[in-house]
Motif scaffolding. Sequence first.
Motif, PDB file in Angstrom:
ATOM      1  N   THR A  34      58.655 -52.763  18.652  1.00 42.57           N
ATOM      2  CA  THR A  34      58.459 -52.488  17.225  1.00 42.57           C
ATOM      3  C   THR A  34      59.787 -52.427  16.482  1.00 42.57           C
ATOM      4  N   GLU A  45      55.854 -58.900  10.890  1.00 42.83           N
ATOM      5  CA  GLU A  45      55.044 -57.769  11.342  1.00 42.83           C
ATOM      6  C   GLU A  45      55.057 -57.745  12.861  1.00 42.83           C
ATOM      7  N   ARG A  47      53.325 -55.133  16.144  1.00 42.54           N
ATOM      8  CA  ARG A  47      52.675 -53.896  16.570  1.00 42.54           C
ATOM      9  C   ARG A  47      52.493 -53.904  18.081  1.00 42.54           C
ATOM     10  N   HIS A  48      52.593 -52.733  18.641  1.00 44.09           N
ATOM     11  CA  HIS A  48      52.409 -52.544  20.075  1.00 44.09           C
ATOM     12  C   HIS A  48      50.913 -52.610  20.357  1.00 44.09           C
ATOM     13  N   TYR A  58      52.925 -57.016  22.770  1.00 39.29           N
ATOM     14  CA  TYR A  58      53.154 -56.862  21.341  1.00 39.29           C
ATOM     15  C   TYR A  58      52.547 -58.046  20.605  1.00 39.29           C
ATOM     16  N   GLN A  60      52.950 -60.145  17.119  1.00 41.07           N
ATOM     17  CA  GLN A  60      53.907 -60.297  16.026  1.00 41.07           C
ATOM     18  C   GLN A  60      53.625 -61.558  15.219  1.00 41.07           C
ATOM     19  N   ASN A  73      52.757 -63.589  19.832  1.00 35.57           N
ATOM     20  CA  ASN A  73      52.583 -62.399  20.664  1.00 35.57           C
ATOM     21  C   ASN A  73      53.375 -62.564  21.947  1.00 35.57           C
TER      22      ASN A  73
END
Length: 152
Positions: A34, A45, A47-48, A58, A60, A73
């Motif tokens: 993150t 963007e 997110r875990h 993750y 992304q 990802n």
Amino acid sequence: MPSTSERNSMIRAESSVDVPRSAEDVFAFLADGTNNTRWRSGVHEIRHIRGRGVGAEYEQLLTGPGGRTMRANYRVVASEEPTRLDFEVTAGPARPRGSFTITPVSPTSCRVTFAIKLEPQGVMKFVHGMIAAQVAAEATAIQNLPRAMSMS
């Protein structure tokens, strides 16, 4: 200094930077995906999704070749705290593999090398130069790490 090489269709790029923080601090910062938005300007963007250490995933969105937003990802595939962290992209049009090698210089500083490799598939082979430039830009982003970590 950043470097890029191409052999056959494989694209490789690598860049190193000295960071005035301990190897343990740098490893922890990089292992938390993150933080990518803090040093990689192309990440919009992230997110875990799940997991810690090897297997962490993750999701992304980032700016890809031609300025298009794309999903990229990734999953952590190897971890040797505090000296090495490897990942592979699992979603998106390109599936590069990358590694962070962290070499302690002193108790309060280290050298970080970010290496990425990608073998273009399908139509990506026709835009090889554009993809090579994108991979080189990704590797060069490691130059932003000292500044990003000074703010943490």
